[in-house]
Design an enzyme around this catalytic site. Sequence first.
Site, PDB file in Angstrom:
ATOM      1  N   TYR A 126      -8.020   3.499   8.465  1.00  7.08           N
ATOM      2  CA  TYR A 126      -7.303   2.646   7.519  1.00  7.08           C
ATOM      3  C   TYR A 126      -8.235   1.810   6.632  1.00  7.08           C
ATOM      4  CZ  TYR A 126      -3.325   3.623  10.573  1.00  7.08           C
ATOM      5  OH  TYR A 126      -2.357   4.239  11.310  1.00  7.08           O
TER       6      TYR A 126
ATOM      7  N   PHE B  40      -1.392  -4.747  14.115  1.00  3.83           N
ATOM      8  CA  PHE B  40      -0.885  -3.805  13.128  1.00  3.83           C
ATOM      9  C   PHE B  40       0.065  -4.529  12.184  1.00  3.83           C
ATOM     10  CE2 PHE B  40      -2.592  -0.663  16.017  1.00  3.83           C
ATOM     11  CZ  PHE B  40      -3.167   0.228  15.127  1.00  3.83           C
TER      12      PHE B  40
ATOM     13  N   ASN C  21       3.066  -4.266  10.864  1.00  3.49           N
ATOM     14  CA  ASN C  21       4.476  -4.582  11.073  1.00  3.49           C
ATOM     15  C   ASN C  21       4.735  -5.652  12.126  1.00  3.49           C
ATOM     16  OD1 ASN C  21       4.720  -2.567   9.216  1.00  3.49           O
ATOM     17  ND2 ASN C  21       5.712  -1.119  10.578  1.00  3.49           N
TER      18      ASN C  21
ATOM     19  N   ASP D 259      -0.933  -6.195  -0.015  1.00  3.25           N
ATOM     20  CA  ASP D 259      -0.800  -5.233  -1.109  1.00  3.25           C
ATOM     21  C   ASP D 259       0.601  -5.327  -1.707  1.00  3.25           C
ATOM     22  OD1 ASP D 259      -0.033  -4.119   1.535  1.00  3.25           O
ATOM     23  OD2 ASP D 259       0.570  -2.363   0.379  1.00  3.25           O
TER      24      ASP D 259
END
Length: 188
Positions: free
Chosen positions: A15, A65, A67, A92
């Site tokens: 990522y 992470f 979420n 983002d």
Amino acid sequence: MKYLIVGLGNIGPQYELTRHNIGFLVLDRLAELHKAPAFSSDRLAFTTEFRYKNAVLHLIKPTTFMNLSGKAVSHWLNTLKIPKENMMVITDDLALPYGKLRIKSKGSNGGHNGLGNIQEVLGSQDYPRLRFGVGSNFSKGKQVDYVLSNFDQNEMAELPIHLDRCSEAIVSFCMAGIERTMNQFNTK
């Protein structure tokens, strides 16, 4: 004064240079510019801090992470006893052209799962955020693939300039406040 600067992203080398990891990239650059110690693994996040004039900026990159970012944010706000108006979340944004910044003092999550989770855990959408435009150059139904893909060659060439602007905006937020920072950085 103490500030919590939260860069949203996902951990793992796959990522690292993706559009969705812009929050991590901004914090890496901010830490580098201000000669902060290397990020270290701490509870629910990679953390570092540095002093700037009369302020201490605590930087976190949640390891939960994207979420589940709210868990890390809540923990560090409470642990460091920082009010949420002294927190800025960097993320983002597909709705903005590549490299465009949008700073807001509060607002909806705009469909962003990381912001949505922070909002849910904090029970509020009243916290500053810096949205970094990643553009929307994807076909219908390919949004996830797009944000989890690496920046293209042209975007990578411009990225250092944008990371520096984000770093300036964060320092401005801490030194001059959200209103002046929005006036200065949202118009460019």
